[in-house]
Design an enzyme around this catalytic site. Structure first.
Site, PDB file in Angstrom:
ATOM      1  CD  GLU A   3      10.259  34.688  71.346  1.00  0.00           C
ATOM      2  OE1 GLU A   3      10.088  33.510  70.890  1.00  0.00           O
ATOM      3  OE2 GLU A   3       9.521  35.352  70.886  1.00  0.00           O
ATOM      4  CG  ASP A  11      10.050  31.173  62.896  1.00  0.00           C
ATOM      5  OD1 ASP A  11      10.981  31.216  62.107  1.00  0.00           O
ATOM      6  OD2 ASP A  11       9.050  31.278  62.513  1.00  0.00           O
ATOM      7  CG  HIS A  21       5.230  29.993  65.325  1.00  0.00           C
ATOM      8  ND1 HIS A  21       6.324  30.715  66.362  1.00  0.00           N
ATOM      9  CD2 HIS A  21       5.877  30.270  64.293  1.00  0.00           C
ATOM     10  CE1 HIS A  21       7.147  31.139  65.614  1.00  0.00           C
ATOM     11  NE2 HIS A  21       7.093  30.894  64.292  1.00  0.00           N
ATOM     12  CD1 TRP A  62       9.582  28.886  58.402  1.00  0.00           C
ATOM     13  CD2 TRP A  62       7.314  28.362  58.452  1.00  0.00           C
ATOM     14  NE1 TRP A  62       9.281  28.920  59.627  1.00  0.00           N
ATOM     15  CE2 TRP A  62       7.933  28.463  59.817  1.00  0.00           C
ATOM     16  CE3 TRP A  62       6.122  28.103  58.481  1.00  0.00           C
ATOM     17  CZ2 TRP A  62       6.948  28.430  61.214  1.00  0.00           C
ATOM     18  CZ3 TRP A  62       5.265  27.932  59.578  1.00  0.00           C
ATOM     19  CH2 TRP A  62       5.582  28.192  60.826  1.00  0.00           C
TER      20      TRP A  62
HETATM   21 FE   LIG Z   1       8.506  33.547  69.550  1.00  0.00          FE
HETATM   22 FE   LIG Z   2       5.909  31.111  68.561  1.00  0.00          FE
END
Ligand SMILES: [Fe+2]
Ligand SMILES: [Fe+2]
Length: 371
Positions: free
Chosen positions: A211, A243, A161, A75
């Site tokens: 993460e 993600d 992001h 995306w």
């Molecule tokens: Fe990440």
């Molecule tokens: Fe990120």
């Protein structure tokens, strides 16, 4: 290292003993002092271990690089934003709709969204830190070593992001973009001090944890946006969280593999990072006004349940299970002690969290026009 902002505190950085686990804002410690930054440890991995990372290159090709998503299947921010190419009127209407949707979301939501956006947008710092890691760094900027190919692809994915969140915040009209942008410049200028010592074992433990933490935090922001009346923002936070999950999977696989080929060093690295605590990457942020903005931000996300000490304990528990740490056998004594420390840590953190008192006094944020 020159360090000018936020103002140095006198608080000691990172207790080093296993018994001195200190309760502080969510995986946060006070900003490091100039002297503690000067005492940074470098190149703690013995040079003979470089061979391990070299020998894992074909494994990275087969097991980590497939976790990249092809660009054509990714995306892009514009798909979730008002599209200026469709004519002035339609664009203006979409912006108006966006501003309407966010009206019911409280200011504290925007404090947290700015924090998440800044965490994403400080990406130059993360790529810098990854490229400090011995044995896996990108030696040229376009290296064909699989470790480097992964890092660049990861950064390229991450870059979307911050772009998406920043543009959304800008169009929402709910935040003081000048203050937000200033904070970002301070933050990237300050860098971060996560004590990974050029050591890829430490670096990949940090990345795995971070993460998963960001995935959890974006996921919780998605839930709050949905409840608050903005399904588009909920979708945005959700796709970012997805993600982060894929990235978490990559770094988690790396640690899993390292546990297989070098269990003692990897177990020691996990314990070392847990003793230091996994600090939020934005711990050196400053907005030009509030020297304690990081602590204030940490309190808000903990109070709102977006990222709490309990989440920290859950993440650790997840990795203990995922990496089968309790079942590791044949470790040297020191690594066995590390194993014991790590496996007992979640319940210790939970106990401390249960007696922790959160600051309830509201704090003004420059990002929200000093509200
Ligand atoms: Fe990440
Ligand atoms: Fe990120």
């Amino acid at each position: 290292m020159i360090w000018t902002s936020p103002r140095p505190t006198t608080t000691k950085l990172h207790p080093k003993t296993t018994s001195s686990w200190r309760l502080s804002p969510v995986f946060a410690v006070a900003s490091p002092t100039t002297s503690s930054l000067c005492q940074q440890v470098t190149h703690s991995m013995p040079p003979e271990k470089l061979e391990i990372f070299k020998s894992l290159e074909s494994w990275v090709n087969e097991n980590v690089l497939p976790l990249r998503k092809p660009v054509e299947k990714c995306w892009q921010p514009i798909q979730f934003l008002p599209d200026p190419s469709q004519g002035t009127e339609e664009f203006a209407k979409e912006v108006q709709d966006l501003r309407q949707r966010v009206l019911e979301l409280p200011d504290e939501y925007f404090v947290m969204l700015v924090g998440n956006m800044l965490t994403e947008d400080a990406l130059p710092t993360y790529l810098t830190v990854i490229n400090t890691l011995d044995g896996v760094r990108d030696e040229t900027g376009s290296s064909l070593c699989p470790w480097a190919i992964w890092s660049r692809a990861w950064a390229a994915e991450e870059n979307r992001h911050g772009d998406l969140l920043r543009t959304y915040l800008y169009l929402s009209g709910r935040v003081d973009m000048l203050k937000v942008e200033k904070t970002l410049q301070y933050l990237i200028g300050a860098g971060m001090d996560i004590e990974t010592e050029n050591n890829p074992y430490l670096g990949f433990v940090y990345a795995s944890f971070q993460e998963r933490a960001t995935s959890s935090s974006h996921g919780n922001m998605a839930r709050l946006a949905k409840v608050g009346g903005d399904p588009v923002l909920a979708n945005i936070c959700g796709i970012i969280a997805a993600d982060e999950k894929r990235h978490e999977n990559a770094y988690t696989r790396i640690i899993e593999k390292l546990l297989e080929v070098d269990p003692d060093a990897t177990m020691l690295a996990i314990a070392d990072m847990m003793k230091k605590k996994i600090i939020m990457p934005m711990h050196l942020m400053y907005d030009g006004q509030d020297p304690n903005i990081f602590e204030h931000f940490s309190t808000v996300i903990e109070r709102q349940g977006v990222y709490t000490t309990y989440h920290y304990a859950e993440i650790l528990e997840f990795f203990i299970t995922r990496w089968k740490l309790e079942k590791l056998e044949g470790l040297i004594d020191e690594a066995r002690r590390a194993q014991d420390f790590v496996c007992r840590l979640p319940s210790k953190i939970r106990k401390l969290a249960s007696i922790k008192k959160l600051e309830s006094r509201p704090v003004k944020f420059s990002w929200i026009f000093d509200k």
